[in-house]
Scaffold this motif. Structure first.
Motif, PDB file in Angstrom:
ATOM      1  N   PRO A 183       0.663  -1.136   0.026  1.00  0.00           N
ATOM      2  CA  PRO A 183      -0.131  -0.142  -0.005  1.00  0.00           C
ATOM      3  C   PRO A 183       0.746   1.142   0.085  1.00  0.00           C
ATOM      4  O   PRO A 183       2.063   1.202   0.334  1.00  0.00           O
ATOM      5  N   GLY A 184       0.317   2.459  -0.212  1.00  0.00           N
ATOM      6  CA  GLY A 184       0.989   3.760  -0.388  1.00  0.00           C
ATOM      7  C   GLY A 184       0.235   4.496   0.931  1.00  0.00           C
ATOM      8  O   GLY A 184       0.270   3.891   1.996  1.00  0.00           O
ATOM      9  N   ASP A 185      -0.083   5.743   0.662  1.00  0.00           N
ATOM     10  CA  ASP A 185      -0.693   6.389   1.850  1.00  0.00           C
ATOM     11  C   ASP A 185      -2.113   5.799   2.070  1.00  0.00           C
ATOM     12  O   ASP A 185      -2.626   5.916   3.151  1.00  0.00           O
ATOM     13  N   THR A 186      -2.721   5.237   1.164  1.00  0.00           N
ATOM     14  CA  THR A 186      -3.913   4.498   1.365  1.00  0.00           C
ATOM     15  C   THR A 186      -3.783   3.247   0.698  1.00  0.00           C
ATOM     16  O   THR A 186      -2.710   2.749   0.407  1.00  0.00           O
ATOM     17  N   ALA A 187      -4.772   2.136   0.395  1.00  0.00           N
ATOM     18  CA  ALA A 187      -4.534   0.993   0.164  1.00  0.00           C
ATOM     19  C   ALA A 187      -4.035   0.810  -1.288  1.00  0.00           C
ATOM     20  O   ALA A 187      -3.658  -0.213  -1.468  1.00  0.00           O
ATOM     21  N   SER A 188      -4.504   1.863  -2.214  1.00  0.00           N
ATOM     22  CA  SER A 188      -4.059   1.881  -3.648  1.00  0.00           C
ATOM     23  C   SER A 188      -2.579   2.587  -3.860  1.00  0.00           C
ATOM     24  O   SER A 188      -2.190   3.445  -3.204  1.00  0.00           O
ATOM     25  N   SER A 189      -2.138   2.201  -4.983  1.00  0.00           N
ATOM     26  CA  SER A 189      -0.916   2.650  -5.774  1.00  0.00           C
ATOM     27  C   SER A 189      -0.859   2.379  -7.072  1.00  0.00           C
ATOM     28  O   SER A 189      -1.398   1.307  -7.447  1.00  0.00           O
ATOM     29  N   ARG A 190       0.327   2.830  -7.748  1.00  0.00           N
ATOM     30  CA  ARG A 190       0.172   2.321  -9.026  1.00  0.00           C
ATOM     31  C   ARG A 190       1.234   1.129  -9.249  1.00  0.00           C
ATOM     32  O   ARG A 190       1.619   0.578 -10.413  1.00  0.00           O
TER      33      ARG A 190
END
Length: 342
Positions: A183-190
């Motif tokens: 994850p990133g700051d939230t659950a999604s990332s690129r």
């Protein structure tokens, strides 16, 4: 609509413009529109290309717009508003258009493992960025990296020493057999989109877990690997959010970052990062080949447009195709003959 927003989605807001305030005005206006109130919004579709903007950040998300179809990048943007039997949202991937534009032969997969992403430590850092920072540190400390085998592992946080131009990043990902997804700051990332489009096997490390888009179309247990890293639990205990600052349905609250599909039977326990590396290095070649082939078969579902080389009659479905299919099925189920998109 989806091809345009897919490009927008991949790079954040242009020139620092945050559309939240203007979108809120539009939502307020739309909620009172006779065309909308006639069906309580059940034949409208909304696309929220970022977890921290749009309806997910308004008090209206679970009220006036509960019957609409919502295209989101994380389930937590809509999950608190939907009963399991009435799931009115679909999770879509981040866009990475540069991968689509690449031409020519890809390099041989001479590297075992790749990760490069922003990390943070400190009291104010998000839990996802702390996960990344800890994972990179554990890999560096791993006994596996004290051998010659460390030469085929590229696991770093972005910074002055390890920042890369995007074309170099894509090249290095394509050289790698496995790519870490966190994850990133939230659950999604690129990271997931980039891994699949690079022909790299996604390796999810958690919990909590990175989002898994289009899980109703993609069998993630057939294209990816899942490791539960025990060391994360120690950090999780030290990073419990202030109850006054976060809620269970806040996209920044890691307690809501649960898998988009059932992976429980496929999660492998790992005490250390070294265990993960050892298991990847010793994995059966037939299983690796199987995962690579399956990931390649669904890679088009991480693109927002068809390739110029696609056969028009036999091209693989893209993100817009999957969304339109879902929209059509809703129309058929409701008996309506129109559907609006925002």
């Amino acid at each position: 609509m989806m091809s345009h927003t897919g490009t927008f989605h991949g790079g954040g807001f242009a020139d620092g413009f945050d559309p939240s305030a203007e979108l809120q005005k539009a939502y307020n206006k739309l909620a009172s529109w006779p065309r909308f109130t006639k069906t309580n919004g059940s034949d409208f579709v909304f696309y929220s290309p970022h977890p921290a903007t749009g309806l997910s950040q308004t008090e209206m998300k679970c009220m006036e717009f509960s019957r609409s179809l919502h295209i989101v990048v994380e389930a937590l943007q809509r999950r608190p508003c939907s009963e399991p039997a009435d799931q009115n949202y679909v999770v879509v991937p981040y866009a990475s258009p540069h991968f689509i534009e690449d031409q020519g032969a890809w390099p041989a997969q001479s590297h075992l493992l790749f990760f490069l992403g922003s990390c943070e430590d400190g009291e104010d850092a998000s839990y996802g960025k702390k996960m990344r920072s800890l994972f990179v540190k554990l890999v560096r400390q791993s006994t596996s990296l004290s051998t010659d085998g460390s030469k085929d592992i590229y696991v770093h946080c972005t910074g002055d020493q390890h920042s890369q131009a995007h074309d170099q990043l894509r090249h290095n990902m394509r050289r790698s057999l496995f790519c870490i997804v966190l994850p990133g700051d939230t659950a999604s990332s690129r990271r997931l989109t980039e891994a699949v489009l690079a022909g790299c096997i996604p390796v999810f490390v958690g919990p909590p877990w990175s989002s898994m888009p289009l899980a109703h179309k993609i069998n993630y247990t057939q294209i990816a690997l899942f490791f539960q890293l025990n060391a994360f639990q120690e950090v999780l205990q030290e990073t419990l959010p202030d109850q006054h600052m976060l809620r269970g349905d806040d996209v920044f609250d890691y307690r809501g970052w649960s898998p988009d599909t059932d992976i429980s039977a496929h999660v492998v326990q790992a005490a250390t990062a070294s265990d993960i590396i050892d298991m990847l290095r010793s994995m059966d070649k037939h299983k690796v080949k199987h995962l690579l082939q399956n990931a390649a078969m669904v890679s088009s579902l991480f693109r927002y447009r068809h390739l110029s080389t696609d056969d028009e009659q036999h091209s693989s479905p893209t993100v817009p195709d999957a969304v339109i299919e879902l929209m059509c099925s809703r129309v058929m189920e409701s008996g309506s003959n129109t559907i609006e998109s925002i």
